[in-house]
Design an enzyme around this catalytic site. Structure first.
Site, PDB file in Angstrom:
ATOM      1  N   SER A 149       0.819  -1.237  -0.018  1.00  0.00           N
ATOM      2  CA  SER A 149       0.070  -0.065  -0.068  1.00  0.00           C
ATOM      3  C   SER A 149       0.877   1.240  -0.161  1.00  0.00           C
ATOM      4  CB  SER A 149      -0.911   0.040   1.287  1.00  0.00           C
ATOM      5  OG  SER A 149      -1.509   1.342   1.501  1.00  0.00           O
ATOM      6  N   TYR A 182      -3.650  -1.306   9.531  1.00  0.00           N
ATOM      7  CA  TYR A 182      -3.717  -1.697   8.219  1.00  0.00           C
ATOM      8  C   TYR A 182      -2.220  -1.076   7.618  1.00  0.00           C
ATOM      9  CZ  TYR A 182      -4.198  -1.636   3.211  1.00  0.00           C
ATOM     10  OH  TYR A 182      -4.102  -1.928   1.649  1.00  0.00           O
ATOM     11  N   LYS A 186       0.897  -3.421   6.521  1.00  0.00           N
ATOM     12  CA  LYS A 186       1.632  -3.447   4.976  1.00  0.00           C
ATOM     13  C   LYS A 186       3.057  -2.923   5.223  1.00  0.00           C
ATOM     14  CE  LYS A 186      -1.908  -4.647   2.503  1.00  0.00           C
ATOM     15  NZ  LYS A 186      -1.625  -5.803   1.652  1.00  0.00           N
TER      16      LYS A 186
END
Length: 266
Positions: A149, A182, A186
């Protein structure tokens, strides 16, 4: 009938994963594309949709059930692929989850958010990779991709133009847009990619992380139309970009986090 290159994609029935499938089906090159996902019904529907859209594609599509949160599911998938193909040429670790919104809305606890975020995005991907590595190193041109990401860049946290970098108002509780679990998972994935780059270097495996950009997917219960109003692009653009990596267009950048037009900062 001769086999094309065997490409296994996790989370292939939706979002970026399905766009990779579409891009490979649109190629004049022949692939054996293994679409994997948690729900076999959903994967079968994705296979049917891709075949209907690309009836003249030289590639073959095969559904595979695998839930990367569970080791027994990964092992079962491994045995199925090993039995049918004996090897794979590329593993695209696309399956992931953004669970911060579920915590904010009260659907899961903070601990569940953090543990499950790492279990899906990092730990599950690690086990999937280590399980399939013996099949990958049998390829004459092995490729290993991790979908990461743009929020995972540590140096990029200083860019205040990004709304997810802005500090919330003083006081408690903190409200507003947060994807802390999140983006941390990542960032861990990026380091994991570097370790696989090191571990498989002498086996000739080319390894990358792919940062596809801000895309209007349903990740994290996101609303694609609302995301587009925030500047998100159509997820369709990720497919040709990732296909180019699989076909050798970014070989000189192995070991890096790739964007469509360059290298993402660490």
């Amino acid at each position: 009938m001769s086999l094309g290159k065997i490409v296994l994609i996790t989370g292939a029935n939706t979002g970026i994963g399905y766009q990779i499938v579409r891009a490979l089906c649109a190629s004049t090159s022949k692939y054996n594309i293994i679409l994997s996902g948690r729900s076999l019904d959903k994967v079968n529907r994705a296979v049917a949709d891709a075949k209907a859209e690309f009836p003249s594609s030289p590639s073959q599509l095969e559904p595979l059930q695998v839930d990367i949160e569970h080791d027994d599911s990964i092992l079962k998938a491994f045995e199925a692929v090993k039995s049918k193909y004996g090897k794979i040429d590329a593993l695209v670790n696309n399956a992931g989850a953004q669970l911060d919104g579920q915590f904010i809305s009260g659907k899961i606890s903070e601990r569940e958010m953090w543990q499950n975020s790492w279990n899906v995005n990092t730990s599950g991907t690690q086990v999937m990779t280590s399980t399939f590595a013996p099949l990958l190193i049998l390829s004459s041109d092995p490729r290993l991709l991790f979908i990461t990401s743009g929020t995972s860049t540590i140096s990029g946290t200083e860019d205040m133009n990004m709304h997810f970098n802005k500090s919330p108002d003083a006081g408690w509780p903190k409200t507003g847009f947060q994807i802390t679990a999140y983006r941390s998972a990542k960032a861990g994935l990026n380091m994991m990619m570097r370790e696989w780059y090191r571990i498989l270097k002498n086996d000739g495996v080319k390894v990358w992380a792919i940062s596809p950009g801000f895309l209007a997917t349903g990740l994290g219960m996101g609303n694609p139309e609302a995301l587009k109003k925030m500047g998100a692009q159509d997820p369709e653009i990720a497919g040709p970009f990732i296909r180019d990596v699989l076909e050798g267009g970014r070989d000189k950048d192995a070991g890096k986090v790739l964007t469509s037009n360059g290298i993402q900062d660490w």
